[in-house]
Design an enzyme around this catalytic site. Structure first.
Site, short mmCIF file in Angstrom:
data_model
loop_
_atom_site.label_atom_id
_atom_site.label_comp_id
_atom_site.label_asym_id
_atom_site.label_seq_id
_atom_site.Cartn_x
_atom_site.Cartn_y
_atom_site.Cartn_z
N GLU A 196 36.07 29.10 53.00
CA GLU A 196 36.50 30.00 51.93
C GLU A 196 37.15 29.28 50.77
O GLU A 196 37.89 29.87 50.00
CB GLU A 196 37.48 31.03 52.51
CG GLU A 196 36.89 31.82 53.68
CD GLU A 196 37.90 32.72 54.35
OE1 GLU A 196 37.85 33.93 54.08
OE2 GLU A 196 38.72 32.22 55.15
N ASP B 236 37.29 35.13 49.08
CA ASP B 236 38.38 34.15 49.11
C ASP B 236 37.99 32.88 48.36
O ASP B 236 38.85 32.22 47.77
CB ASP B 236 38.77 33.83 50.55
CG ASP B 236 39.75 34.84 51.12
OD1 ASP B 236 40.81 35.04 50.51
OD2 ASP B 236 39.45 35.43 52.16
N HIS C 127 43.09 41.31 58.41
CA HIS C 127 43.40 42.23 57.32
C HIS C 127 43.57 43.68 57.78
O HIS C 127 44.13 44.49 57.03
CB HIS C 127 42.30 42.18 56.26
CG HIS C 127 42.22 40.89 55.52
ND1 HIS C 127 43.20 40.43 54.67
CD2 HIS C 127 41.25 39.92 55.53
CE1 HIS C 127 42.86 39.26 54.17
NE2 HIS C 127 41.68 38.92 54.68
#
Length: 250
Positions: free
Chosen positions: A143, A169, A38
């Site tokens: 996740e 997530d 990210h």
């Protein structure tokens, strides 16, 4: 880091500046996770961050975007202490991660002692291979509902060192509302499953680190990100100054 011990308290590094690693090390964190999934962090900066972390005796992990050779090979050759691999939902995907990260016979990682992990060519090939399979930590992120249901089986795959429960997530993929009891129950069941099968487990913490470590059995936590720490610290300073100014009648 050597042996079976996992460092306990860490932080995400999302800003593309090596000074974040230095500041987090000085703050007393045990590890950093350089976020290549990210964060806008290029490979040169990542390598510098890893070197700086090692100089400050803080374990440098990298969250990779996937398990393609370029995703894993460069941070490993740069000397990462371990990798976090996102979106691992099954035993088969965990086995794919092992194949990408480990040397034979466990995996298919390419070998080169010419990088930092091989002491720039100084390390014997046998030691480089042993360290890559025994010392480098491979942590898979659970996740999704499917991943949490299989977390013990995923964590038991040879070559996997720990599982990391990603609540954000999980909430998005499972379409859980904030404060969902169903999601909380899934996480509690996953925690127990990991404990029953001796799978080390980590997650993120938001002011509840003591509960997670002491009561719920987590082995390691990510306490926040450099971006969050900067934003919250800056906000607190501004609010304190504004409050003091108002209190003085100005």
């Amino acid at each position: 880091m050597t042996g079976d011990e996992l460092p306990r308290l860490g932080a995400w590094v999302k800003l593309p500046t090596p000074e974040s690693v230095e500041l987090l090390a000085l703050a007393g964190f045990d590890f950093v996770v350089i976020d290549a999934e990210h964060g806008a962090i290029d490979l040169r900066t990542m390598s510098t961050m890893i070197a700086l972390a090692r100089g400050y005796d803080i374990a440098p992990y990298v969250r990779v975007p996937g398990t393609a050779p370029r995703d894993v090979q460069i941070p490993l050759d740069a000397g990462a202490a371990g990798l976090l691999v996102p979106q691992i939902n099954s035993v088969a995907q965990a086995q794919d991660a092992v194949r990408a990260v480990r040397f034979p016979p466990l995996g298919m990682r390419g070998a080169s002692t010419s990088g930092r992990a091989g002491q720039w060519g100084r390390a014997p090939l046998s030691e480089y291979l042993r360290s890559g399979n025994d010392n480098v930590r491979l942590i898979v992120q659970a996740e999704s509902v499917t991943a949490l249901a299989s977390i013990a089986e995923i964590g038991a795959v040879a070559g996997i060192d720990a599982a990391f429960i990603g609540p954000m997530d999980l909430a998005v993929s499972g379409r859980f509302q904030e404060g969902s009891t169903e999601m909380a129950d899934l996480i509690t069941a996953a925690e127990q499953n990991c404990a029953d099968h001796c799978v080390p487990v980590g997650t993120v913490a938001a002011g509840n680190a003591a509960e997670l470590l002491e009561r719920r059995g987590y082995d390691f936590l990510v306490l926040g990100a450099d971006t969050t720490i900067l934003r919250q610290g800056a906000h607190a300073l501004v609010q304190a100054a504004r409050t003091a100014t108002l209190g003085a009648g100005r």
